[in-house]
Design a protein around this motif. Structure first.
Motif, PDB file in Angstrom:
ATOM      1  N   ILE A  60       5.263   7.191  -0.634  1.00 34.56           N
ATOM      2  CA  ILE A  60       4.016   7.482  -0.363  1.00 34.56           C
ATOM      3  C   ILE A  60       2.989   6.636   0.072  1.00 34.56           C
ATOM      4  O   ILE A  60       2.784   5.747  -0.791  1.00 34.56           O
ATOM      5  N   ASP A  61       2.491   6.835   1.067  1.00 31.86           N
ATOM      6  CA  ASP A  61       1.292   5.920   1.829  1.00 31.86           C
ATOM      7  C   ASP A  61       0.051   6.148   1.136  1.00 31.86           C
ATOM      8  O   ASP A  61      -0.261   7.439   1.359  1.00 31.86           O
ATOM      9  N   THR A  62      -0.407   5.050   0.571  1.00 31.36           N
ATOM     10  CA  THR A  62      -1.901   5.450   0.084  1.00 31.36           C
ATOM     11  C   THR A  62      -3.018   5.913   1.185  1.00 31.36           C
ATOM     12  O   THR A  62      -3.800   6.488   0.679  1.00 31.36           O
TER      13      THR A  62
ATOM     14  N   LEU B  81      14.161   0.034  -9.274  1.00 36.44           N
ATOM     15  CA  LEU B  81      13.607  -0.591  -8.125  1.00 36.44           C
ATOM     16  C   LEU B  81      12.809  -1.541  -8.523  1.00 36.44           C
ATOM     17  O   LEU B  81      12.150  -1.834  -9.494  1.00 36.44           O
ATOM     18  N   GLN B  82      12.712  -2.809  -7.320  1.00 33.42           N
ATOM     19  CA  GLN B  82      12.118  -3.962  -7.780  1.00 33.42           C
ATOM     20  C   GLN B  82      11.360  -4.320  -6.433  1.00 33.42           C
ATOM     21  O   GLN B  82      11.754  -4.427  -5.240  1.00 33.42           O
ATOM     22  N   GLY B  83      10.159  -4.422  -6.548  1.00 37.37           N
ATOM     23  CA  GLY B  83       9.244  -4.899  -5.387  1.00 37.37           C
ATOM     24  C   GLY B  83       9.045  -6.243  -5.333  1.00 37.37           C
ATOM     25  O   GLY B  83       8.433  -6.759  -6.184  1.00 37.37           O
TER      26      GLY B  83
ATOM     27  N   MET C   6       4.912  11.825   3.535  1.00 36.55           N
ATOM     28  CA  MET C   6       5.937  11.505   2.594  1.00 36.55           C
ATOM     29  C   MET C   6       7.193  11.107   3.177  1.00 36.55           C
ATOM     30  O   MET C   6       7.776  11.984   4.110  1.00 36.55           O
ATOM     31  N   ILE C   7       7.648   9.988   2.931  1.00 35.36           N
ATOM     32  CA  ILE C   7       8.950   9.708   3.284  1.00 35.36           C
ATOM     33  C   ILE C   7      10.070  10.073   2.374  1.00 35.36           C
ATOM     34  O   ILE C   7       9.878   9.586   0.985  1.00 35.36           O
TER      35      ILE C   7
ATOM     36  N   GLU D 230       0.734  -1.426   0.146  1.00 36.42           N
ATOM     37  CA  GLU D 230      -0.076   0.079  -0.002  1.00 36.42           C
ATOM     38  C   GLU D 230       0.976   1.242   0.260  1.00 36.42           C
ATOM     39  O   GLU D 230       0.358   2.270   0.443  1.00 36.42           O
ATOM     40  N   ARG D 231       2.124   1.172  -0.653  1.00 32.63           N
ATOM     41  CA  ARG D 231       2.961   2.383  -0.601  1.00 32.63           C
ATOM     42  C   ARG D 231       3.585   2.389  -2.027  1.00 32.63           C
ATOM     43  O   ARG D 231       3.988   1.471  -2.567  1.00 32.63           O
ATOM     44  N   PHE D 232       3.658   3.724  -2.588  1.00 36.20           N
ATOM     45  CA  PHE D 232       4.197   3.947  -3.721  1.00 36.20           C
ATOM     46  C   PHE D 232       5.499   4.405  -3.603  1.00 36.20           C
ATOM     47  O   PHE D 232       6.177   5.143  -2.482  1.00 36.20           O
ATOM     48  N   TYR D 233       6.673   3.781  -4.356  1.00 35.55           N
ATOM     49  CA  TYR D 233       7.976   4.013  -4.148  1.00 35.55           C
ATOM     50  C   TYR D 233       8.551   4.631  -5.479  1.00 35.55           C
ATOM     51  O   TYR D 233       8.369   4.041  -6.632  1.00 35.55           O
ATOM     52  N   VAL D 234       8.693   5.812  -5.378  1.00 34.41           N
ATOM     53  CA  VAL D 234       9.235   6.583  -6.503  1.00 34.41           C
ATOM     54  C   VAL D 234      10.557   6.951  -6.672  1.00 34.41           C
ATOM     55  O   VAL D 234      11.003   7.826  -5.476  1.00 34.41           O
ATOM     56  N   LEU D 235      11.335   6.994  -7.751  1.00 32.75           N
ATOM     57  CA  LEU D 235      12.763   7.259  -7.609  1.00 32.75           C
ATOM     58  C   LEU D 235      12.859   8.535  -8.668  1.00 32.75           C
ATOM     59  O   LEU D 235      12.231   8.545  -9.797  1.00 32.75           O
ATOM     60  N   CYS D 236      13.510   9.424  -8.064  1.00 34.38           N
ATOM     61  CA  CYS D 236      13.609  10.733  -9.005  1.00 34.38           C
ATOM     62  C   CYS D 236      14.958  11.562  -8.473  1.00 34.38           C
ATOM     63  O   CYS D 236      15.044  11.729  -7.293  1.00 34.38           O
ATOM     64  N   LEU D 237      16.187  11.790  -9.319  1.00 35.10           N
ATOM     65  CA  LEU D 237      16.997  12.417  -9.235  1.00 35.10           C
ATOM     66  C   LEU D 237      17.830  12.085  -7.964  1.00 35.10           C
ATOM     67  O   LEU D 237      18.324  12.852  -7.180  1.00 35.10           O
ATOM     68  N   GLY D 238      17.992  10.662  -7.750  1.00 41.62           N
ATOM     69  CA  GLY D 238      18.812  10.203  -6.691  1.00 41.62           C
ATOM     70  C   GLY D 238      17.917  10.290  -5.463  1.00 41.62           C
ATOM     71  O   GLY D 238      18.517  10.273  -4.458  1.00 41.62           O
TER      72      GLY D 238
END
Length: 392
Positions: A216-218, A240-242, A224-225, A203-211
């Protein structure tokens, strides 16, 4: 009695229970297809969607290749288990572009306004219709979304399964369930407009951007962490691998990335100048594997990968396979697809896809397979990608 006089055993008329038990000993999905194709009794005694097969070794799906002729729907899949290329006729893929694959399904669209979007299983030919992106959040400017990755929240058979599509450009992602009339846009505030990779877990999105990793918890989208990768990892191509056990970060260092990472490390390490007189051979390739830990917030480097093998392309797509499921697969192995396009004088450019194999910790790789195709002269060219075949 007539059958008993034959010098050859009557394999077709073995008891159905015996045939079924034999079919459950078959490990490879291609061997299972062949088993069911032998004759009607063998087909009747085996399940069309078996549950006993282990997760399959990936196939590498090459993008559609044509110079001038029309798309005939034939796609090429390199089978790592058999070390051969399969030609599969998939009429549903004519005019469509594969944006990603997940758990045996291909995500297809044609990147045209109002175009259909659907999931396709190349083995069973099963097809699941999805909303077009013109219906995404009721906004008509979503037709040109460039999807780079697709994942599912649970098994697709679960009615609550979320299908999640990550676009390359836009600080958002798109979700839907099978049967939904439109996609739901999930906005990621305070994230730049371009992110190269993302995944979904628990239930969380993990987004990679610029290092930087954004979590983000739905259930609490405002909380946001943010985790900053250390400087040398920022120089790498990061995937990223879930997985069922958590979220993993794969850092891929080519020659250029290694040089940049070394330069960053030298800036931080004041003792580096003591080694100016030494010379060492820089490996052409280096891969590091980490698990993302939220409590405490850190990346934990994984050095023992005896039960895992990794598969990469030279774009953005990677997946992990449990090596314990395959006798021929060593743990800690890495299989990398890369391509080069040598120039020719007669028929235009020729694309050569190579697959290299090596160990995660020694950075030495050798070519185990290659496929030469013609480069298409028109239209966008999608990447080749690893695809894990499945009946379900």
């Amino acid at each position: 009695m007539e059958r008993s006089r034959s010098p050859f055993p009557d394999w077709a008329h073995l008891p159905p229970l015996v045939l079924h038990l034999i079919s459950e000993r078959v490990k490879s999905i291609t061997d299972y297809v062949r088993f069911r194709a032998v004759c009607s009794p063998w087909r009747s005694a085996s399940l069309p969607k078996p549950r006993h097969l282990p997760p399959q070794l990936p196939w590498l799906m090459f993008p559609w290749d044509s110079q001038d002729e029309e798309d005939d729907g034939i796609r090429l899949f390199y089978d790592h288990w058999e070390s051969k290329t399969h030609k599969i006729h998939l009429p549903d893929m004519i005019g469509m572009m594969c944006r990603g694959s997940y758990r045996g399904w291909l995500f297809l669209d044609s990147q045209q306004e109002g175009a259909e979007v659907f999931l396709l299983n190349p083995l069973t030919r099963a097809r699941i219709q999805l909303p077009s992106f013109t219906a995404a959040d009721n906004e008509s400017d979503e037709a040109d979304i460039d999807i780079i990755k697709v994942t599912f929240s649970t098994e697709l058979s679960d009615p609550d399964c979320l299908i999640i599509a990550f676009p390359l450009v836009r600080s958002s992602t798109f979700c839907c369930r099978v049967g939904d009339p439109c996609w739901t846009k999930v906005l990621f505030y305070a994230i730049p407009d371009v992110f190269p990779d993302g995944t979904y877990y628990n239930e969380r999105f993990y987004v990679l951007c610029l290092g930087v990793m954004h979590v983000i918890d739905t259930n609490k989208p405002g909380d946001m962490i943010v985790y900053d990768f250390r400087r040398e990892i920022r120089c790498a191509n990061v995937f990223l691998q879930g997985e069922k056990s958590g979220v993993y970060v794969v850092a891929f260092f080519g020659q250029k990335e290694q040089d940049e990472a070394t330069a960053q490390k030298d800036e931080d390490d004041q003792a580096a100048h003591d080694n100016k007189g030494t010379t060492e051979t820089t490996p052409k390739l280096k891969i590091e594997l980490y698990q993302f830990i939220e409590q405490p917030l850190e990346l934990k480097k994984i050095t023992n990968t005896s039960d895992t093998a990794l598969f990469f392309t030279d774009y953005y797509y990677c997946l992990a396979v449990c090596s314990d499921d395959w006798d021929s697969l060593d743990g800690g192995s890495v299989y990398i697809q890369s391509k080069h396009v040598p120039s020719t004088d007669t028929d235009g450019d020729i694309t050569c896809y190579n697959i290299f194999s090596g160990k995660l910790n020694d950075f030495k790789y050798e070519r185990v397979a290659s496929e030469v195709t013609k480069k298409p002269s028109f239209g966008p060219r999608p990447p080749a990608m690893w695809f894990q075949p499945s009946f379900v």
